[in-house]
Design a protein around this motif. Structure first.
Motif, short mmCIF file in Angstrom:
data_model
loop_
_atom_site.label_atom_id
_atom_site.label_comp_id
_atom_site.label_asym_id
_atom_site.label_seq_id
_atom_site.Cartn_x
_atom_site.Cartn_y
_atom_site.Cartn_z
N ASP A 307 101.73 59.14 96.18
CA ASP A 307 100.50 59.07 95.42
C ASP A 307 99.39 60.14 96.21
O ASP A 307 98.88 61.23 95.71
N TYR A 308 100.13 60.03 97.88
CA TYR A 308 99.47 61.85 98.37
C TYR A 308 99.70 63.16 97.81
O TYR A 308 98.59 63.72 97.62
N SER A 309 100.70 62.87 97.60
CA SER A 309 101.50 64.42 97.45
C SER A 309 100.59 64.76 95.97
O SER A 309 100.78 65.81 95.86
N ASP A 310 100.97 63.75 94.86
CA ASP A 310 100.25 64.46 93.67
C ASP A 310 98.74 64.05 94.28
O ASP A 310 97.99 65.09 92.71
N ASN A 311 98.10 63.50 94.05
CA ASN A 311 96.65 63.71 94.21
C ASN A 311 96.22 65.09 95.30
O ASN A 311 95.29 65.32 95.04
N SER A 312 97.29 65.15 95.75
CA SER A 312 96.77 66.36 96.94
C SER A 312 97.18 67.83 96.48
O SER A 312 96.00 68.54 95.93
N LEU A 313 98.20 67.91 95.58
CA LEU A 313 98.24 68.39 94.54
C LEU A 313 97.17 68.79 93.07
O LEU A 313 96.73 69.76 92.87
N VAL A 314 96.95 68.24 92.89
CA VAL A 314 95.72 68.12 91.66
C VAL A 314 94.20 68.69 92.42
O VAL A 314 93.59 69.49 91.90
N LYS A 315 94.09 68.24 93.22
CA LYS A 315 92.46 68.40 93.84
C LYS A 315 92.80 69.76 94.38
O LYS A 315 91.52 70.82 94.28
N MET A 316 93.93 70.91 95.47
CA MET A 316 93.98 72.46 95.46
C MET A 316 94.69 72.81 94.43
O MET A 316 94.95 74.22 94.92
N SER A 317 94.20 72.30 92.73
CA SER A 317 95.51 73.46 91.87
C SER A 317 93.81 74.55 91.42
O SER A 317 94.91 75.93 90.74
N THR A 318 93.00 74.46 92.17
CA THR A 318 92.32 75.62 92.29
C THR A 318 92.20 76.79 93.34
O THR A 318 91.90 76.83 94.51
N ASN A 319 92.57 77.97 92.95
CA ASN A 319 92.81 79.00 94.42
C ASN A 319 91.30 79.65 94.49
O ASN A 319 90.25 79.99 93.50
N GLY A 320 90.79 78.99 95.74
CA GLY A 320 89.19 79.36 95.92
C GLY A 320 89.20 80.61 96.49
O GLY A 320 88.41 81.23 96.51
N VAL A 321 90.01 81.61 97.35
CA VAL A 321 90.42 83.17 97.15
C VAL A 321 89.81 83.56 96.18
O VAL A 321 89.06 84.89 96.01
N LYS A 322 90.94 83.16 94.98
CA LYS A 322 90.90 84.37 93.43
C LYS A 322 89.11 83.79 93.00
O LYS A 322 89.12 84.45 92.43
N LYS A 323 88.48 82.67 92.84
CA LYS A 323 87.44 82.33 92.89
C LYS A 323 86.16 82.94 94.13
O LYS A 323 85.31 84.00 92.93
N LEU A 324 86.18 83.26 95.40
CA LEU A 324 86.05 83.76 95.78
C LEU A 324 85.54 85.40 95.64
O LEU A 324 84.45 86.18 95.25
N SER A 325 86.32 85.64 95.02
CA SER A 325 87.05 87.59 94.77
C SER A 325 86.30 87.75 93.26
O SER A 325 85.20 88.88 93.85
N SER A 326 86.27 86.12 92.20
CA SER A 326 85.46 86.73 91.60
C SER A 326 84.30 87.23 91.80
O SER A 326 83.09 87.39 90.79
N LYS A 327 83.62 86.31 92.59
CA LYS A 327 81.82 86.09 93.34
C LYS A 327 81.72 88.02 93.05
O LYS A 327 80.67 88.34 93.58
N ILE A 328 82.54 88.48 94.84
CA ILE A 328 82.63 89.29 95.06
C ILE A 328 82.67 90.89 94.17
O ILE A 328 81.60 91.48 94.26
N GLN A 329 83.39 90.47 92.98
CA GLN A 329 83.49 91.30 92.36
C GLN A 329 81.79 91.54 91.78
O GLN A 329 81.39 92.38 91.06
N LEU A 330 81.32 90.67 91.27
CA LEU A 330 80.25 89.94 90.36
C LEU A 330 79.08 90.95 91.06
O LEU A 330 78.29 91.30 90.63
N LEU A 331 79.20 90.41 92.35
CA LEU A 331 78.13 91.21 93.08
C LEU A 331 78.07 92.43 93.63
O LEU A 331 76.65 93.28 93.30
N LEU A 332 79.36 92.94 93.30
CA LEU A 332 79.62 94.45 93.26
C LEU A 332 79.35 95.08 91.98
O LEU A 332 79.22 96.47 92.00
N GLY A 333 79.16 94.81 91.02
CA GLY A 333 79.26 94.61 89.63
C GLY A 333 80.57 95.92 89.13
O GLY A 333 80.27 96.56 88.50
N ASP A 334 81.60 94.88 89.21
CA ASP A 334 82.39 95.36 88.96
C ASP A 334 83.52 94.69 88.50
O ASP A 334 84.50 94.46 87.67
N SER A 335 82.89 93.20 87.46
CA SER A 335 83.71 92.06 86.65
C SER A 335 83.12 92.75 85.28
O SER A 335 81.90 93.61 84.72
#
Length: 335
Positions: A307-335
């Motif tokens: 159960d812990y294995s399954d639940n943790s994979l669901v919680k961590m399914s979105t890449n935070g680094v990718k999401k922050l990178s998108s924010k950086i691109q937006l702020l720099l006018g590159d998106s």
């Protein structure tokens, strides 16, 4: 077209650990590989070497160096399009707001992001990124759209594919880069006393921590790993993990390895630990003795571990680094 420069600024060393630097390294790799930015580092802390840093131009200063003057000098020298700060709050100048570092930087048309510790300075930043599942700050109107937090904000590198979890006898022990509370002195004896003889223990000795004090005669099978460059390989080969609360805990969760987590740092993480206990991703303990007791129980309960294995994979399914990178691109006018 000339690459835009992003300067990453953090604290790192024996007194603060490597969490701030590790988060920025995860971001740096994503930015340079996927978005073609040029990344440089400014580090305040101990004089240490790290293999991953060799890929980037790095400026290092001691903790005692003037934070404001050194930062300004490097910003002038580098002329970045953006500066991202990931700083240890207790090392920030007490009069940081009066020193107007952020206003000085933004006057140069440089965008600013603060990670974690700079929430109080959000009026002077373009965005504040809080890599935590716990924070509810983004719901407050005072932050409007300037703050990001949640399970999908955690900044990690994931170097290996996820494997299906299986029960077994291999346990990974993570006490932090500096083992600030000296768990290496007491935890090995607890593990020796409570775990079964066929248990294989992989103990990670961080770059700023002492060698663990093993009993003269050990019944368990011990492997001591001295400052491994990456934890990923040790994590994926483990059946269970016992870890202190910190960045490494979330590295474990992203691979779905059942874990026991506790905070040895007094009351510092009480709110996070109470909230984490409700998330269903790990057993949460209140001290090292309780943690080993819970590890014993977890190793007996395959259903709970799954159960812990399954639940943790669901919680961590979105890449935070990718999401922050998108924010950086937006702020720099590159998106």
């Amino acid at each position: 077209m000339e690459k835009k420069i992003i300067l990453l600024v953090c604290h790192a060393g024996s007194s603060v650990g490597l969490g701030h630097l590790s988060r920025l390294l995860a971001l740096a790799k994503f930015l340079t590989v996927n978005n073609n930015y040029h990344v440089e580092f400014l580090i305040f802390g101990d004089d240490f070497k790290m293999e991953e840093l060799k890929s980037y131009r790095t400026y290092q200063f001691s903790m005692s160096s003037g934070f404001i003057s050194s930062s300004k000098n490097i910003i002038e020298q580098v002329s970045p399009s953006m500066v991202i700060f990931d700083l240890y709050p207790k090392l920030l100048p007490s009069n940081l707001e009066k020193l107007k570092l952020f206003e000085w930087t933004m006057e140069k048309n440089i965008r600013l992001i603060g990670i974690d510790s700079l929430v109080a300075y959000s009026p002077f930043l373009d965005h504040v990124w809080v890599p935590s599942f716990f924070s509810n700050l983004s719901k407050k109107s005072v932050f409007r759209d300037k703050l990001t937090s949640g399970w999908d904000s955690i900044l990690l590198q994931k170097r290996l594919p996820t494997k299906k979890w299986n029960p077994g006898v291999r346990v990974l022990i993570l006490t932090g880069g500096s083992d600030a509370t000296g768990l290496g002195e007491t935890l090995p004896a607890l593990l020796e006393d409570m775990l079964k003889e066929d248990t294989v223990l992989d103990w990670v000795k961080g770059p700023f921590s002492n060698h663990p004090s093993l009993p003269p005669k050990c019944k368990l099978n011990w492997n001591i790993h001295v400052s491994p460059p990456h934890l990923d390989e040790l994590i994926v080969q483990s059946n269970y993990v016992l870890t202190v609360f910190g960045l490494s805990f979330f590295e474990v969760l992203q691979y779905g390895i059942p874990s026991v987590v506790f905070s040895p740092y007094g009351k510092k993480d009480d709110n996070e630990m109470k909230s984490l206990a409700k998330e269903g991703v790990s057993l949460v303990s209140w001290n090292s003795i309780h943690a080993v007791e819970q590890l014993v129980e977890l190793m007996k309960n395959d259903s709970l571990a799954q159960d812990y294995s399954d639940n943790s994979l669901v919680k961590m399914s979105t890449n935070g680094v990718k999401k922050l990178s998108s924010k950086i691109q937006l702020l720099l006018g590159d998106s």
